[in-house]
Design an enzyme around this catalytic site. Structure first.
Site, PDB file in Angstrom:
ATOM      1  N   ASP A   1     -71.393  62.837  -2.351  1.00 58.37           N
ATOM      2  CA  ASP A   1     -70.259  61.918  -2.334  1.00 58.37           C
ATOM      3  C   ASP A   1     -69.572  61.916  -3.698  1.00 58.37           C
ATOM      4  O   ASP A   1     -70.208  62.167  -4.728  1.00 58.37           O
ATOM      5  CB  ASP A   1     -70.764  60.512  -1.992  1.00 58.37           C
ATOM      6  N   GLU A   2     -68.263  61.635  -3.713  1.00 60.46           N
ATOM      7  CA  GLU A   2     -67.479  61.531  -4.961  1.00 60.46           C
ATOM      8  C   GLU A   2     -67.649  62.780  -5.822  1.00 60.46           C
ATOM      9  O   GLU A   2     -67.879  62.711  -7.040  1.00 60.46           O
ATOM     10  CB  GLU A   2     -67.885  60.275  -5.751  1.00 60.46           C
TER      11      GLU A   2
ATOM     12  N   ARG B   1     -55.244  50.764  -4.095  1.00 63.15           N
ATOM     13  CA  ARG B   1     -56.196  49.662  -3.854  1.00 63.15           C
ATOM     14  C   ARG B   1     -55.544  48.557  -3.033  1.00 63.15           C
ATOM     15  O   ARG B   1     -56.240  47.718  -2.465  1.00 63.15           O
ATOM     16  CB  ARG B   1     -56.671  49.041  -5.175  1.00 63.15           C
TER      17      ARG B   1
ATOM     18  N   LYS C   1     -64.286  58.003   4.160  1.00 72.79           N
ATOM     19  CA  LYS C   1     -65.217  59.079   3.819  1.00 72.79           C
ATOM     20  C   LYS C   1     -66.670  58.670   4.003  1.00 72.79           C
ATOM     21  O   LYS C   1     -67.488  59.474   4.454  1.00 72.79           O
ATOM     22  CB  LYS C   1     -64.987  59.562   2.392  1.00 72.79           C
ATOM     23  N   THR C   2     -67.026  57.433   3.652  1.00 72.87           N
ATOM     24  CA  THR C   2     -68.419  57.005   3.810  1.00 72.87           C
ATOM     25  C   THR C   2     -68.814  57.007   5.279  1.00 72.87           C
ATOM     26  O   THR C   2     -69.938  57.364   5.643  1.00 72.87           O
ATOM     27  CB  THR C   2     -68.625  55.603   3.206  1.00 72.87           C
TER      28      THR C   2
ATOM     29  N   GLN D   1     -58.286  61.213  -7.332  1.00 73.12           N
ATOM     30  CA  GLN D   1     -58.950  60.024  -7.870  1.00 73.12           C
ATOM     31  C   GLN D   1     -59.978  60.388  -8.938  1.00 73.12           C
ATOM     32  O   GLN D   1     -60.906  59.617  -9.198  1.00 73.12           O
ATOM     33  CB  GLN D   1     -59.619  59.235  -6.737  1.00 73.12           C
TER      34      GLN D   1
END
Length: 742
Positions: free
Chosen positions: A230-231, A617, A43-44, A261
């Protein structure tokens, strides 16, 4: 023509290496766009490549672009990646955290609030100092309303955009909440009188200013014509309102996030913000980033098997083109000591196979669970780092309890005495402490004796709290001098000091963690006593404290450079946003995961999202584990495997031998499931050494006399249910419990 060719070349560069959905997000023409970005989906990269495309291909001036995220680290990474793509062309793009953005808007428009642009932003220490003064002036005792609780309540109010009057209007009319309402009004007033704001004000005042000043709002919308967030799943109400306000004109808003998340509701995050994006922007386009670049197929399959059970989510299916490695495995242990030692054994094998220690992480649900891993790793000289927090014995609440124990063995320890008097507050003010220090310094008498002399001084107003503390202290000292076990003394200190009740009144999720840590500290001391008993030696408080001090201060200067950071120990909440080659996901037990408080509050789906975060993770190897028993204080409590394990297809509730696993996992976990380390001698399957049966009368050193109600054979030994004469019923494992038949 030359310019068109350059733009075409740049566009090819910005799109190179992106998958089809990522390209579509970068090329999005305008208007609202929701990017549902699954774990590890890049995503970044999408955000930064979109910023680059806007600047260099679509000729959007960089000063017209605003990107907001949550942490300084994330903002710095985004700026760095943007600069790598477009160099100085992106210099004027505004890439900030939410709070940093609020600070800039307020600095530029401080006069609209009646503030100077040089206003102060109070840090937590300054906030607490001001809160103490206000509560003192309002004559509100810390026992009723601790400063931390007052500050937490006002912060939550501002996250909901409630001013002092609105908060007072909706507050219940009991003394506690009315005291908070009084505090909030006075706190807000004094901050402004002192030309100051605090951290939560940076968002609260920004939103209130934009809502009430149409001219300023329009200026901000013209200034930033492209907004990227973002987020987005982690936004609270104030952040959500800020996004709607800034995007309300041009509607060129791109939000990126993953509802699967969303794990920070206790901080105010509202998952409905991302779930309802299309209600706020009906014309929105929705894209799903589902290709995962981090984990293996079997790890993603396991994550999907859990998260699909949530109802509050947007459907997405993660996939990867990475080859599979070792499939995830599960192990059920007897108790947490064996779990930690088995993890240690496996880490040693991984290290020998070339895996660096800083590529390995151990996850757990609560901070308190780090203690046993810290202890086992320290004893084995294995480098490790507690990520996102203090090492167990360095945590404030643990240092507070150690101070209580220290003053029992060293009455001349002034520093620890004053720590005891302050945690929790005993009503003994700084002026009294200064008088005691002066009296002790000028006469040569011990500090404790100086307090006693002040308490009997005619007309001395602070005598009552001093006498109350001295009475407790003398009783605790007598208990210590009587030869009582340190674990019993610690239990008494925890119960009678008021420290647990103090943290409960703070009404803060962090306080729950502090209470769990104190319970784990009692477990650590009981473990220490057990080990001493196995070595046929007596222990006292001083010896235990000295061993803790040695543990806290020792370090290994000879670590290899690549292992200097060591194995990462962290809670699941701290794991979000990180990735590791190997993950040990421990403590998958009911009441831990899902956590009992989350179950009581109806947050089962968020607990499931925590599991999803933990699983995703892992890049190559994932080891899951649970315990049949977990020690709480002086006794072992039976545990049920987490319901989430069954959702993964791991059938733990069927009767099976200790080393047998569900067939779908047995092949992948065979080498790990062999028991190589046993933390204690295996218990026999017989009854207590006293051969106790229901109806027998017994005496317990701490709890007095009682009667055996039930006995149960368990893998950890015979479990005794005892009803004591004071009416309480307690359960113990016989081999850890000193009993006398009467």
């Amino acid at each position: 023509m030359e310019t068109d060719n350059l733009k075409a070349t740049l566009e090819r560069e910005f799109l190179e290496g992106l998958n089809d959905v990522q390209r579509e997000a970068v090329l999005h023409d305008g208007g609202p766009l929701l990017i549902l970005a699954g774990a590890g989906s890049g995503k970044t990269r999408v955000i930064t490549h979109r910023i680059a495309h806007l600047i260099r291909v679509r000729d959007v001036p960089s000063r017209r672009i605003l990107a907001v995220t949550f942490t300084n680290k994330a903002a710095a990474e985004m700026r760095e990646r943007t600069e790598t793509l477009v160099g100085p062309y992106g210099r004027d793009a505004m890439i900030r955290t939410f709070h940093s953005l609020g600070l800039q808007i307020l600095r530029e428009n401080a006069s609209l609030l009646g503030l100077k642009s040089s206003f102060t932003v109070y840090d937590p220490a300054a906030q607490k100092s001001l809160a103490k003064k206000i509560l003192k002036d309002l004559k509100v005792e810390a026992a009723l309303l601790p400063p931390e609780a007052a500050l937490n309540a006002t912060e939550r109010a501002r996250e909901r955009l409630l001013d002092p009057d609105s908060y007072a209007a909706e507050t219940r009319k009991d003394p506690y909440h009315q005291s908070i309402a009084q505090f909030y009004r006075e706190y807000h007033k004094r901050l402004r009188e002192q030309q100051a704001l605090d951290f939560s004000d940076l968002l609260y005042e920004t939103v209130m200013l934009l809502q009430t000043n149409a001219q300023l709002l329009e200026m901000c919308r013209r200034r930033w014509q492209h907004l990227l967030v973002d987020e987005y799943q982690d936004t609270n109400h104030a952040q959500y309102r800020l996004v709607l306000l800034l995007a309300g004109g041009h509607r060129n808003v791109v939000v990126v996030g993953d509802d699967d998340q969303s794990i920070y509701s206790w901080r105010g995050a509202d998952i409905s913000n991302i779930l309802n994006f299309e209600k706020d922007f009906p014309e929105a386009k929705v894209l799903r980033l589902e290709e995962n670049y981090r984990s293996t197929p079997s790890i993603l399959k396991l994550a999907a098997s859990v998260i699909q059970n949530n109802s509050e989510r947007r459907e997405k299916t993660l996939f990867t083109n990475r080859p599979d490695a070792r499939p995830p495995s599960f192990r059920l242990y007897q108790e947490e000591g064996e779990e930690a030692r088995s993890v240690l054994s496996r880490i040693r094998e991984l290290r020998s196979a070339g895996v660096r220690l800083n590529e390995i992480a151990v996850f757990y649900r609560t901070n308190a669970q780090s203690r046993i891993f810290e202890q086992v790793f320290r004893e084995a000289n294995l480098p490790h780092t507690v990520f996102g927090g203090f090492r167990f014995f360095d945590r404030k609440e643990i240092r507070d309890l150690m101070a209580y124990m220290q003053v029992l063995v060293n009455p001349l320890d002034v520093e620890n005495f004053e720590r005891v008097l302050a945690n929790p507050p005993k009503g003994i003010g700084e002026k009294t402490l200064e008088s005691a220090r002066f009296l002790a310094g000028t006469t040569g008498i011990p500090y404790l004796e100086a307090l006693r002399q002040l308490a009997v001084k005619p007309g001395f107003r602070g005598a009552k709290p001093i006498n109350a503390f001295l009475a407790n202290y003398e009783r605790w000292t007598d208990l210590n001098e009587s030869g009582e076990r340190p674990s019993v003394i610690l239990k008494t200190l925890i119960e009678e000091s008021g420290i647990v009740e103090y943290y409960r009144k703070e009404d803060d999720p962090e306080s729950v963690s502090r209470i769990e840590n104190m319970q784990e500290f009692a477990t650590a001391l009981a473990d220490y006593e057990d080990r001493a008993g196995a070595e046929n030696r007596e222990v006292d408080i001083a010896e235990f404290l000295q061993s803790v001090s040695l543990y806290s201060s020792e370090s290994d200067p000879d670590l290899e450079e690549e292992d200097r950071q060591g194995v990462h120990l962290m809670t699941l909440h701290n794991a979000k946003g990180l990735e590791f080659r190997v993950v040990f996901f421990t403590g998958l037990e009911e009441s831990l995961l899902p956590h009992r408080m989350s179950l009581e509050e109806g947050n089962l789906e968020e607990e499931r999202r925590l599991v999803y975060v933990g699983i995703t993770r892992a890049m190559e190897q994932l080891y899951l584990s649970a315990c049949r028993f977990r020690r709480t204080g002086g006794s072992f409590d039976p545990r049920l495997p987490s319901r989430f394990l069954e959702e993964m297809g791991i059938q733990t509730r069927r009767e099976r031998s200790y080393d047998e696993f569900d067939s779908s996992w047995s092949d992948s976990s065979r080498s790990y499931s062999e028991r190589k380390v046993v933390s204690r001698p295996a218990p026999d399957s017989g009854s207590s050494a006293l051969n106790l049966v229901p109806g027998d009368r017994i005496r317990h050193k701490s709890f007095g006399t009682g009667e055996i109600e039930d006995t149960e054979k368990t893998p950890a030994g015979t479990k005794l249910t005892i009803r004591f004469d004071d009416g309480t019923t307690r359960r113990f494992l016989d081999r850890y419990t000193p009993l006398e038949r009467i």
